[in-house]
Every structure is written in C-alpha cells, then in structure tokens.
Design a protein around this motif. Structure first.
Motif, PDB file in Angstrom:
ATOM      1  N   ILE A  33       0.846  -1.203   0.000  1.00 24.75           N
ATOM      2  CA  ILE A  33       0.000   0.000   0.000  1.00 24.75           C
ATOM      3  C   ILE A  33       0.878   1.248   0.000  1.00 24.75           C
ATOM      4  N   ARG A  34       1.881   1.266   0.859  1.00 25.57           N
ATOM      5  CA  ARG A  34       2.786   2.412   0.947  1.00 25.57           C
ATOM      6  C   ARG A  34       3.526   2.614  -0.379  1.00 25.57           C
ATOM      7  N   HIS A  35       3.975   1.535  -0.970  1.00 25.73           N
ATOM      8  CA  HIS A  35       4.705   1.618  -2.241  1.00 25.73           C
ATOM      9  C   HIS A  35       3.794   2.162  -3.353  1.00 25.73           C
ATOM     10  N   ALA A  36       2.548   1.702  -3.396  1.00 27.81           N
ATOM     11  CA  ALA A  36       1.604   2.176  -4.417  1.00 27.81           C
ATOM     12  C   ALA A  36       1.307   3.664  -4.251  1.00 27.81           C
ATOM     13  N   ARG A  37       1.295   4.138  -3.020  1.00 29.26           N
ATOM     14  CA  ARG A  37       1.025   5.555  -2.766  1.00 29.26           C
ATOM     15  C   ARG A  37       2.209   6.444  -3.121  1.00 29.26           C
ATOM     16  N   SER A  38       3.422   5.898  -3.006  1.00 29.10           N
ATOM     17  CA  SER A  38       4.605   6.717  -3.247  1.00 29.10           C
ATOM     18  C   SER A  38       5.162   6.594  -4.666  1.00 29.10           C
ATOM     19  N   ASP A  39       4.676   5.622  -5.424  1.00 28.11           N
ATOM     20  CA  ASP A  39       5.171   5.406  -6.783  1.00 28.11           C
ATOM     21  C   ASP A  39       3.975   5.290  -7.724  1.00 28.11           C
ATOM     22  N   THR A  40       3.771   6.302  -8.535  1.00 28.33           N
ATOM     23  CA  THR A  40       2.605   6.334  -9.422  1.00 28.33           C
ATOM     24  C   THR A  40       2.623   5.223 -10.475  1.00 28.33           C
TER      25      THR A  40
END
Length: 142
Positions: A33-40
């Motif tokens: 989830i964090r990765h998806a939020r920080s990398d478009t």
C-alpha cells in the motif's frame, strides 16, 4: 469480474512474498500500500485485495491447521510455496467469504496454480479445496 481476479492474484502475491520473507502478511500488505502511494507506476492495492489478505491474517492459524490436516502426504512446510499460498487464499475465501460462489473460488485457485505453479498443482489445489467445500459447514470453528 476481472477486478476480483486481479485482486486475488495480488493477494496471492502478498501471501507468497510474506511466506518467502518469513514476515507477517499484514506487514507486506502495508508495504504494498505504501509503495503504491509513493510510486505512481504501481497500481493501487484494491479493497478486495486488502479484504482477502486481512481475512487470511485473521484466520491464519486455523487455515494452516486445515491444510496440514487434509493435505494427504504433504506437510505444510514441505509443500511448494506457491501451492501453499494459493491454498491459504482459496481456503479463506471458500470458508469465510459467503459472497463468492464456491465454484468461482475453486476455479480462480486452479487458474492461479496453472499460471504460477507446476503441472501437477492445479489438480492438487482443486482436490484439497473441493474437500474443504464438502466439509465447509464444520470448518469455520475457531
């Protein structure tokens, strides 16, 4: 239902990653989830993926007990990692998610096995989940 198919595949990948890293599935889910939020470039983690992973985490001990109990001649730790995690996901959805038809759960699990595992895995996954389907009413106990 392509969205649900994708959600199941991503949930499987999260379970697989957690197993490979010997890490809690909720930690891996949070990382995704964090990765998806920080990398478009990364697709967001869907609600259904989160429901599947969180549901598995809630029933993890019982699911592993069931797999170990009914997987003839296969201990959980000797089972291929891919198969083990497809079964975990399928068992959760089959036993605790009443909104998904049983046939859909079995079909989706078999498709994951065809895509990610060995030639023998689809039959193994189908056989064990079919057994859970037969025994479903008595399997939910805590």
């Amino acid at each position: 239902m392509a969205a649900r198919n994708t959600a199941r595949k991503r949930a499987f990948q999260i379970l697989f990653e957690a197993d490979q890293r010997s890490t809690d599935v909720l930690t891996v889910l949070a990382d995704w989830i964090r990765h998806a939020r920080s990398d478009t470039r990364q697709p967001p983690v869907s609600e259904y993926t989160m429901e599947l992973v969180e549901g598995y985490a809630e029933h993890e001990r019982r699911i592993d007990e069931l797999i170990a109990q009914y997987a003839v001649d296969w201990s959980l730790d000797r089972m291929p990692v891919v198969d083990r995690n497809i079964l975990r996901l399928g068992a959760y959805e089959l036993i605790w998610v009443d909104t998904t038809p049983d046939a859909v759960v079995l079909d989706e699990a078999v498709q994951l096995a065809k895509e990610f595992s060995t030639d023998d895995s689809p039959a193994f996954v189908n056989g064990l989940l079919a057994r859970f389907k037969e025994l479903k009413p008595g399997l939910r106990r805590a």
